[in-house]
Design an enzyme around this catalytic site. Sequence first.
Site, short mmCIF file in Angstrom:
data_model
loop_
_atom_site.label_atom_id
_atom_site.label_comp_id
_atom_site.label_asym_id
_atom_site.label_seq_id
_atom_site.Cartn_x
_atom_site.Cartn_y
_atom_site.Cartn_z
N CYS A 62 -73.26 20.47 39.95
CA CYS A 62 -72.16 21.24 40.60
C CYS A 62 -70.82 20.83 40.10
O CYS A 62 -70.02 21.72 39.51
CB CYS A 62 -72.10 21.32 42.24
SG CYS A 62 -73.47 21.53 42.86
N ASP A 467 -49.10 -14.14 33.29
CA ASP A 467 -47.76 -14.25 33.15
C ASP A 467 -47.42 -15.31 34.36
O ASP A 467 -48.21 -15.45 35.13
CB ASP A 467 -47.04 -12.90 33.35
CG ASP A 467 -45.63 -13.21 33.56
OD1 ASP A 467 -44.92 -13.69 32.55
OD2 ASP A 467 -45.08 -12.66 34.52
N ASP A 653 -43.78 -7.53 30.50
CA ASP A 653 -45.31 -7.34 30.43
C ASP A 653 -45.77 -6.35 30.03
O ASP A 653 -47.39 -6.23 30.10
CB ASP A 653 -45.71 -8.18 31.82
CG ASP A 653 -45.49 -9.51 31.71
OD1 ASP A 653 -45.43 -10.45 30.94
OD2 ASP A 653 -44.93 -10.18 33.04
#
Length: 756
Positions: A62, A467, A653
């Site tokens: 579908c 980090d 970052d």
Amino acid sequence: MMEATAGCSSSLPQPASPISPAKAVYESAVEPSIDPTAYVLTSEDGLSSLNLIIDSIHCPSCIRLIEGNLKKLPGIRSARVNLSTKRLSVLWDETVTPAKAIIHKLDELDFPPTPFNPALLTSASEKEDKALLRAMGVAGFAAANVMLLSVAVWSGADEMGPATRDLMHWVSALIALPTVAYSGQPFFRSAFAALKARSLNMDVPISLAVLLAAGMSVSETLQSAKHAYFDASVMLLFFLLIGRYLDRRMRSRAQSAAQNLLSLRAIAATVIKEDGSRISLPVEAIEPGMKVAISVGEKIPVDGKITSGKSELDTALVTGESLPQIAGTGDAVFAGTLNLSAPIEVKVTARDDQTLLSEIVRLMETAEQGRARYVQLADRAAQIYAPAVHLLSALTFAGWWILGDGGWHPALMNAVAVLIITCPCALGLAVPTVQVVASGLLLKRGILVKAADGLERLADADAVVFDKTGTLTEGKPTLTNRESVTENDLQLAASLALHSKHPLSKAVVKAFTGKLIPLTDIHEEAGQGLEGYLDNQRVRIGNRHWCGFDKAVDENETVSELWLSSGDKISVRFTFTDSLREDAVGAVALSRHYLGSAELLSGDRKATVTLAAKELGLKIWRAEANPKDKIIRLEELARENKKVLMIGDGLNDAPALATAFVSASPATASDISQTAADFVFQGNRLKPMIEAISIARKAKALIFQNFGLAILYNTVAVPLAMAGYVTPLIAALAMSGSSIVVTLNALRLRLSEKES
């Protein structure tokens, strides 16, 4: 005047404005089932978006049918259907294709839509369940009665006269044919829509099988044959409906995390009017600036700030923490959280469709509606499936008719069995069911899956790069030399720092609890600090050189600092530390357990990073790394065939997060970092993000198990059906059972996580 008229009549005809094919089609058609105009949203780039519920979706075929046909319309940028929420999201250029043309196309495909509304979604789902139950009840009642008549014919086949046998067959026909017409509608409508769109879905062979069984029975009855197959046709339909209903119930257990989130929304809010009176309004009608009252035990219906009262809130949705959080005047609250202990009043800051809860739902649906690699593989296989099914069925019929000695009756029954048993439901459900279960488990841990293939890539990760600030640390520096600073100096520093959003300035303000001093002519020097005046005397807070302290920074210093200067006074130093997250050490240890390799990549000073790496037990680290340095390091690891999970939060970052094989960012991160990341995790804990690797790997294993189950089922079942060892009734049970087994296997992921 005549000349002027003649001139006008002889002028060249003006070119007609171009009409897009979609508009031309729509303008010549009847009105669509709904008018979507009020639900269309237009973005800043001029594109329009529309969200609809399509309740009649029940299988991957579908989805392909809807998406494929909508994408053929001009101006359509994307059309994505979520099987779990049954939500269709369309992004398109409305200047090319009107919204009504989209609805018209869905009506043509026999997938009538309704405007997206969580309440309507639940109501529509319940309505379809009831319709299936009614159809199943009628089929079961008819099957029982037709079977009684068939038993009478079978038991007295030799002694019963032709007239009596024909009567039994015609009575069976009177019961069976209306039953097939009514109870077969869920399959017939879907099959007809697919054929009308020149496509095939799983309901085409099912419908063909039911109609062939019923048609063959009518043919036998007209010829006054000994045997008819009305019992087989209605029993077949009964078993197919049982399978579809059970499949729906099983998949509802593994329903979308986004749909689960929608149930957290409050339906209405109690608005406090300007005269103090109160009125209940639906959340959709709440606007920013309104004030709402929330009683004890009520869900908070909006995003806002508390203006009156103090209470404990269940904020697990936002923070991932199970313990209640105390919130008072001025604190932010979010829709979907629960007020536990006292009534509060909240000033609304965002509309219902702009709340944090709505944003989380959008993130989850973006991931679920995406096409991951495994999903694409299953889709391609299922697409090839339908033509192959019909070819195998035709070959079975031809083989039994030509080579068999039973005539066309057994040939047709075996062909019907092949049509049913080769339904690709199990293959189509192999991936989506696991994905939604895994996404729901991660959400309970406070982790949002943003990327469609994020789980796949997380399962393959074999290294992690962290980090430091805001990721391994809390990102909230605290004043460490409070005892060595006088109250007056702290008061003056806080009065000036109040005008900055810098984390160190916020820490100064937080450390002072007294009354602040009004300052004048306050301004901020980029990269230096703040300056203001108190009684015509200049006051500064910022870096050491700007504040008049010329001594160089000690390279071994592990604290951050701010300096305060006022007139000719000696500068005052404030020192800060950013503590590690409470579970940072455990998270790093866990990452080495799962991935084997972990390192620290930070832009902070060498001494600070050295200390953090030592506390965390990390042997590989790098300090003073700028965004380019981080990307270079990730590329080095990629050349070493490492698949890196990057976890970071800062603006610097974002490039690294986008470069990494897979990435994650905390909810406190900058918007650009969250946008670049594949996962966003809530709260102050880092460990759940590492634990997510285990869930991703288990999900990957289950996906391959599901593929294996689907392939094994067809490898065994199809040859047996073609060889004549499987009746249509057994085929119906086997087909339904294969879908249920695949879904149950996906649900094992929940059990395994409860045990771990």
